[in-house]
Design a protein around this motif. Structure first.
Motif, PDB file in Angstrom:
ATOM      1  N   HIS A 132       0.847  -1.198   0.000  1.00 15.79           N
ATOM      2  CA  HIS A 132       0.000   0.000   0.000  1.00 15.79           C
ATOM      3  C   HIS A 132       0.882   1.247   0.000  1.00 15.79           C
ATOM      4  N   LEU A 133       0.452   2.290  -0.692  1.00 15.12           N
ATOM      5  CA  LEU A 133       1.215   3.527  -0.769  1.00 15.12           C
ATOM      6  C   LEU A 133       1.514   4.108   0.605  1.00 15.12           C
ATOM      7  N   ARG A 134       0.611   3.911   1.538  1.00 16.96           N
ATOM      8  CA  ARG A 134       0.794   4.407   2.908  1.00 16.96           C
ATOM      9  C   ARG A 134       2.047   3.809   3.533  1.00 16.96           C
ATOM     10  N   GLU A 135       2.209   2.499   3.391  1.00 11.99           N
ATOM     11  CA  GLU A 135       3.391   1.831   3.938  1.00 11.99           C
ATOM     12  C   GLU A 135       4.639   2.126   3.100  1.00 11.99           C
ATOM     13  N   LEU A 136       4.464   2.129   1.785  1.00 17.43           N
ATOM     14  CA  LEU A 136       5.603   2.439   0.915  1.00 17.43           C
ATOM     15  C   LEU A 136       6.194   3.807   1.228  1.00 17.43           C
ATOM     16  N   SER A 137       5.319   4.765   1.538  1.00 19.06           N
ATOM     17  CA  SER A 137       5.796   6.117   1.847  1.00 19.06           C
ATOM     18  C   SER A 137       6.667   6.120   3.093  1.00 19.06           C
ATOM     19  N   GLU A 138       6.290   5.323   4.083  1.00 18.82           N
ATOM     20  CA  GLU A 138       7.096   5.276   5.310  1.00 18.82           C
ATOM     21  C   GLU A 138       8.436   4.586   5.060  1.00 18.82           C
ATOM     22  N   TYR A 139       8.448   3.613   4.173  1.00 14.54           N
ATOM     23  CA  TYR A 139       9.710   2.951   3.838  1.00 14.54           C
ATOM     24  C   TYR A 139      10.610   3.840   2.983  1.00 14.54           C
ATOM     25  N   CYS A 140      10.016   4.603   2.054  1.00 17.56           N
ATOM     26  CA  CYS A 140      10.813   5.270   1.012  1.00 17.56           C
ATOM     27  C   CYS A 140      11.127   6.740   1.265  1.00 17.56           C
ATOM     28  N   LEU A 141      10.196   7.502   1.822  1.00 12.92           N
ATOM     29  CA  LEU A 141      10.444   8.938   1.979  1.00 12.92           C
ATOM     30  C   LEU A 141      11.647   9.266   2.868  1.00 12.92           C
ATOM     31  N   PRO A 142      11.961   8.464   3.894  1.00 14.83           N
ATOM     32  CA  PRO A 142      13.154   8.779   4.692  1.00 14.83           C
ATOM     33  C   PRO A 142      14.464   8.783   3.900  1.00 14.83           C
ATOM     34  N   PHE A 143      14.497   8.133   2.738  1.00 11.18           N
ATOM     35  CA  PHE A 143      15.714   8.123   1.923  1.00 11.18           C
ATOM     36  C   PHE A 143      15.895   9.419   1.133  1.00 11.18           C
ATOM     37  N   VAL A 144      14.839  10.193   0.986  1.00 14.46           N
ATOM     38  CA  VAL A 144      14.836  11.314   0.038  1.00 14.46           C
ATOM     39  C   VAL A 144      15.291  12.601   0.714  1.00 14.46           C
ATOM     40  N   SER A 152       9.829  18.542   3.675  1.00  9.13           N
ATOM     41  CA  SER A 152      10.423  18.773   4.997  1.00  9.13           C
ATOM     42  C   SER A 152      11.078  17.496   5.494  1.00  9.13           C
ATOM     43  N   GLN A 153      11.994  17.643   6.432  1.00  7.03           N
ATOM     44  CA  GLN A 153      12.716  16.485   6.953  1.00  7.03           C
ATOM     45  C   GLN A 153      11.785  15.572   7.745  1.00  7.03           C
ATOM     46  N   ASN A 154      12.151  14.282   7.762  1.00  6.78           N
ATOM     47  CA  ASN A 154      11.443  13.337   8.617  1.00  6.78           C
ATOM     48  C   ASN A 154      11.869  13.517  10.062  1.00  6.78           C
ATOM     49  N   THR A 155      10.934  13.303  10.987  1.00  3.27           N
ATOM     50  CA  THR A 155      11.339  13.198  12.380  1.00  3.27           C
ATOM     51  C   THR A 155      12.044  11.850  12.559  1.00  3.27           C
ATOM     52  N   THR A 156      12.829  11.747  13.588  1.00  2.00           N
ATOM     53  CA  THR A 156      13.589  10.512  13.829  1.00  2.00           C
ATOM     54  C   THR A 156      12.679   9.338  14.203  1.00  2.00           C
ATOM     55  N   LYS A 157      11.405   9.610  14.396  1.00  2.00           N
ATOM     56  CA  LYS A 157      10.436   8.555  14.715  1.00  2.00           C
ATOM     57  C   LYS A 157      10.238   7.594  13.543  1.00  2.00           C
ATOM     58  N   TYR A 158      10.475   8.099  12.333  1.00  2.00           N
ATOM     59  CA  TYR A 158      10.201   7.300  11.130  1.00  2.00           C
ATOM     60  C   TYR A 158      11.491   7.013  10.356  1.00  2.00           C
ATOM     61  N   PRO A 159      11.587   5.841   9.731  1.00  2.00           N
ATOM     62  CA  PRO A 159      10.589   4.776   9.655  1.00  2.00           C
ATOM     63  C   PRO A 159      10.582   3.921  10.927  1.00  2.00           C
ATOM     64  N   ARG A 160       9.427   3.426  11.269  1.00  2.00           N
ATOM     65  CA  ARG A 160       9.302   2.534  12.417  1.00  2.00           C
ATOM     66  C   ARG A 160       9.667   1.103  12.011  1.00  2.00           C
ATOM     67  N   PRO A 161       9.846   0.195  12.976  1.00  2.00           N
ATOM     68  CA  PRO A 161      10.072  -1.217  12.628  1.00  2.00           C
ATOM     69  C   PRO A 161       8.910  -1.751  11.795  1.00  2.00           C
ATOM     70  N   SER A 162       9.196  -2.703  10.934  1.00  2.74           N
ATOM     71  CA  SER A 162       8.179  -3.202   9.989  1.00  2.74           C
ATOM     72  C   SER A 162       6.940  -3.753  10.690  1.00  2.74           C
ATOM     73  N   ALA A 163       7.126  -4.371  11.867  1.00  4.99           N
ATOM     74  CA  ALA A 163       5.967  -4.922  12.577  1.00  4.99           C
ATOM     75  C   ALA A 163       5.030  -3.793  13.007  1.00  4.99           C
ATOM     76  N   LYS A 164       5.583  -2.673  13.430  1.00  7.92           N
ATOM     77  CA  LYS A 164       4.747  -1.523  13.816  1.00  7.92           C
ATOM     78  C   LYS A 164       4.088  -0.882  12.612  1.00  7.92           C
ATOM     79  N   ILE A 165       4.817  -0.820  11.501  1.00 13.77           N
ATOM     80  CA  ILE A 165       4.237  -0.265  10.274  1.00 13.77           C
ATOM     81  C   ILE A 165       3.018  -1.085   9.860  1.00 13.77           C
TER      82      ILE A 165
END
Length: 237
Positions: free
Chosen positions: A151-163, A218-231
């Motif tokens: 899902h895009l919601r999960e993909l965003s949490e995985y991918c946006l921190p790299f950008v 804007s920058q990500n907070t250090t909270k993200y990305p969370r562990p995959s189980a939490k995502i």
């Protein structure tokens, strides 16, 4: 193996010109993919014309959707057999490419593929949520992309921190994405992103595709990305 003239024709329709040496690389890619697929599960698509359309042309479409600066740093998250980014690099050799996958045997394939194509790619065996917290990769890329069923919601949490701020995340999806996009709006905002554009197109076999382009504002907070189980257990809704 592949009909090079057809690939050249399809790429030209996208506005991408492929030289003979690049068409040879695509043919090498298809042969290497099919050979390795006999010993590990890389793709269900092995018929040459389907490889051309569903893997190569689909991947090249991303170059028409996102304007990349010369020497852009690109990361392909959960890349599998190298789609969409390795075809992009065949067409744009100036790209600095990082291929990330959580399965080591796929990374072994990607190393061998990169060597066969003469590409100097960085192939890393890493879970996306762990790499996204590493200073070596966090907010280091002009573009993150994923061609995944998540899902895009999960993909965003995985991918946006790299950008990096000002860079983009491009999610490659099927044709019907309106509901998924609406369900992902909160997550995208929390992760510092903003939907910039949605490119909709059809492949030569008439299957529909969408590319969702999200700009990092804007920058990500250090909270993200969370562990995959939490995502998975607590999606950002």
């Amino acid at each position: 193996m592949i009909v090079r003239a057809k690939l050249k024709e399809y790429a030209s329709a996208l506005g991408i010109s492929l030289e003979d040496v690049q068409l040879e690389q695509f043919d090498c890619y298809a042969q290497t993919l099919v050979e390795w697929n006999q010993k590990m599960n890389l793709t269900a698509i092995t018929e040459p014309q389907e490889i051309v359309i569903k893997h190569f042309v689909d991947s090249l479409a991303l170059l028409t959707a996102v304007e990349l600066p010369q020497g852009a740093k690109v990361i392909d998250v959960g890349t599998g057999a190298g789609f969409p980014s390795v075809p992009m690099k065949i067409a744009r050799p100036d790209i600095h490419l990082t291929l990330l996958d959580s399965l080591n045997k796929r990374v072994v394939f990607l190393d061998a593929l990169s060597a066969a194509l003469g590409q100097e790619n960085t192939c890393i065996h890493f879970r996306a949520e762990e790499a996204g917290r590493s200073p070596a990769y966090r907010e280091q890329f002009d573009l993150a992309t994923a061609r995944a069923v998540a899902h895009l919601r999960e993909l965003s949490e995985y991918c946006l921190p790299f950008v990096r701020v000002g860079g983009r995340f491009a999610a490659m999806k099927g044709g019907d994405i309106d509901a998924e996009l609406a369900e992902s709006s909160k997550a995208i905002g929390l992760l510092g992103g903003k939907v910039e554009e949605i490119k909709r197109f059809s492949l030569p076999d008439e299957s529909r595709r969408s590319i969702i382009i999200i700009k990092k504002i804007s920058q990500n907070t250090t909270k993200y990305p969370r562990p995959s189980a939490k995502i998975a257990k607590n999606p950002l809704i």
